[in-house]
Design an enzyme around this catalytic site. Structure first.
Site, PDB file in Angstrom:
ATOM      1  N   CYS A  85       0.855  -1.192   0.000  1.00  0.00           N
ATOM      2  CA  CYS A  85       0.000   0.000   0.000  1.00  0.00           C
ATOM      3  C   CYS A  85       0.889   1.240   0.000  1.00  0.00           C
ATOM      4  O   CYS A  85       0.649   2.213  -0.708  1.00  0.00           O
ATOM      5  CB  CYS A  85      -0.891   0.017   1.238  1.00  0.00           C
TER       6      CYS A  85
ATOM      7  N   CYS B 221       2.471   3.135  -3.228  1.00  0.00           N
ATOM      8  CA  CYS B 221       1.753   4.237  -3.891  1.00  0.00           C
ATOM      9  C   CYS B 221       1.409   5.362  -2.925  1.00  0.00           C
ATOM     10  O   CYS B 221       1.562   6.527  -3.226  1.00  0.00           O
ATOM     11  CB  CYS B 221       0.453   3.735  -4.509  1.00  0.00           C
TER      12      CYS B 221
ATOM     13  N   CYS C 229     -28.409  -6.959  12.775  1.00  0.00           N
ATOM     14  CA  CYS C 229     -29.687  -6.253  12.921  1.00  0.00           C
ATOM     15  C   CYS C 229     -30.777  -6.936  12.092  1.00  0.00           C
ATOM     16  O   CYS C 229     -31.898  -7.106  12.562  1.00  0.00           O
ATOM     17  CB  CYS C 229     -29.566  -4.801  12.466  1.00  0.00           C
TER      18      CYS C 229
END
Lengths: 269, 106, 149
Positions: free
Chosen positions: A84, A87, A230
């Site tokens: 990661c 870049c 939920c």
């Protein structure tokens, strides 16, 4: 990270007042800046122990996932050997405030991209490697790490002409009665806020602290895990992880939480 | 095994230092069932020790009654500059170690 | 068919004669556990403070701070503290070893509790005496339990 046309369309504009009541008593936004339907973060409903645990950057168990995410950020992955950081360099700078603008519309594909989706987009297109599945240790760690970079910053999910349809969809889901219990999100998380459900105090249902360390889970989990829970709670059909229905709901919730600060990684019962 | 430790970088001799450690571990009780009703085998961190100046200054022996992602806060008397070494091990034989140095001033 | 009402009423009917027996058994279990920890030596009440929230959010993770009154000198210090939760499937939760190098006989951790119960901490001193303290923890239940993964 452009979000298409910056056109000021207020979500209220085409809705009559009686169709869906306003969530909080605020006036509609006058500009393209999202006017936050400011509410109370879920943490304000929690016990002193939970509040203290979330606020303590060392004792907060979610910080273990943040720490792990930091390692992954710097570790090359995929055939191109890209990390990661290759870049985006220093996440503390490059990722500051980024999560607060998610979910966003992927204008090219017309789909909603939440932070998990964006991470996997990067993995597939930039790192040329496999996407992580929801609730995998790596995806939770990276989500926690990225959202942590926006901690304390206000959520800013804007609604414009492009993502308006998805927002409408999310709003409809939020207000739709469903399941054997025939309950909508709005019943507990707007109409009965502050009331008791057994020993729980009903919160406004904001996602500003996700991913959260939930004592019940004994681990960190994503907002979609909580949403699915939920759906299960009202005995409704549970959408799959990454389903369009959940993404639309996430967009609606993101807009609804705008103005509240990012608290990731949160802690709940 | 991922862990986070908090040790003061500097302390005065005779001062009681607060030490905190948090380890990422499911602390599997052996009572949790999978989708097919089979129990996940018990696997918990059973021992955690802290050495300071070559001597063991704290030790925890535990079972499945310690919460997942175990967290401990304890105290060590600052005596001399040196290293605090933490070691732990779980039932499956996997362990971990962390170290931190403290500078003791008079 | 047993509904909530008949269940509750039967429970209440049973209460007066059932309680003393259950209570006596509880005491025995605790005494037995303490004897196990002390190797038969007398365990005196006092010197040990068990600090927990009275209402615990979730049985999976309850903060517990144990403090033992002790000067922690080479002559007079706490050697070991054991946490007991008699209603847990494994009632001996953890043991902590201290030495004069600890400076303070205090430890904080997060434990699991299977039920509403007393959390007991037994301290073994260097002079061979045993002391205990305890506190009652009410474990509350969540409204929305997750059944999906």
């Amino acid at each position: 990270m452009s979000i298409g046309i910056w056109c000021a369309v207020t979500p209220w504009s085409s809705h009559s007042a009686e169709s869906i009541p306003p969530i909080f008593s605020i006036s509609p936004p006058a500009s393209s800046t999202p006017l936050a339907p400011l509410g109370r973060s879920g943490i304000t409903f929690a016990s002193p122990d939970i509040r203290q645990l979330q606020a303590d950057n060392f004792a907060n168990p979610g910080m273990l996932w943040v720490t792990r995410g930091e390692t992954i950020w710097r570790t090359p992955s995929g055939v191109k050997g890209q990390a990661c950081a290759s870049c985006h360099q220093d996440a503390q700078q490059s990722m500051q405030g980024v999560s607060a603008r998610y979910p966003r519309l992927d204008t090219g594909r017309g789909t909603i991209l939440n932070i998990e989706g964006q991470i996997n987009r990067c993995r597939q297109e930039q790192q040329a490697t496999t996407p992580w599945v929801y609730e995998s240790a790596d995806l939770l760690a990276m989500t926690a790490y990225l959202n942590y970079q926006s901690r304390g910053m206000p959520i800013a999910v804007t609604i414009d002409t492009d993502n308006r349809t998805q927002w409408e969809r999310g709003k409809a889901i939020f207000h739709r009665r469903q399941g054997q219990m025939n309950l909508a999100c709005v019943h507990c998380h707007e109409q009965l806020v502050g009331r008791k459900l057994l020993t729980d105090t009903l919160s406004e249902g904001h996602g500003n602290a996700y991913p959260i360390y939930r004592l019940e889970w004994q681990t960190v989990g994503s907002l979609q895990r909580r949403l699915r829970s939920c759906f299960n709670g009202v005995r409704a059909a549970i959408p799959d992880y990454g389903a369009e229905e959940l993404l639309a709901l996430e967009l609606y919730l993101g807009w609804r939480s705008s103005g509240l600060t990012v608290e990731a990684p949160g802690v709940r019962r | 095994m991922l862990a986070r430790i908090q040790v003061p970088s500097q302390a005065r001799r005779g001062e009681v230092m607060t030490i905190r450690i948090s380890i990422q571990h499911a602390m599997e009780t052996g009572y949790r069932l999978d989708d097919f009703g089979r129990a996940y085998p018990k696997n918990v961190i059973h021992t955690l020790s802290c050495h300071y100046g070559g001597k063991e200054v704290f030790r925890a022996e535990m079972g499945s009654g310690i919460a997942a992602n175990p967290y401990f806060e304890f105290y060590v008397l600052a005596d001399q500059s040196g290293e605090l070494r933490f070691e732990w091990q779980d039932d499956s034989g996997v362990g971990g170690a962390e170290r931190a140095t403290v500078q003791v001033v008079t | 068919m047993m509904n909530r009402r008949t269940f509750l009423s039967s429970g209440f009917c049973a209460l007066p004669w059932c309680t003393p027996i259950a209570w006596a058994q509880t005491e025995t279990k605790r005494e037995q556990l303490m004897r196990e920890v002390s190797g038969g030596a007398v365990v005196n009440p006092g010197r040990v403070i068990v600090d927990t929230p009275t209402l615990a959010d979730n049985g999976h993770s309850i903060p517990v701070r144990i403090t033992v009154e002790s000067p922690m000198t080479p002559e007079d210090y706490v050697q070991r503290v054991t946490i007991l939760a008699e209603r847990n499937p494994r009632p001996i939760v953890a043991s902590f070893m201290f030495s004069p190098a600890s400076g303070r006989a205090e430890v904080m951790t997060r434990i699991r509790l299977a039920d509403i119960q007393d959390v007991v901490a037994v301290a073994q001193l260097a002079n061979g005496t045993y002391w205990y303290g305890q506190t009652k923890v009410i474990v509350t239940e969540l409204a929305c339990l997750e059944e999906v993964r």
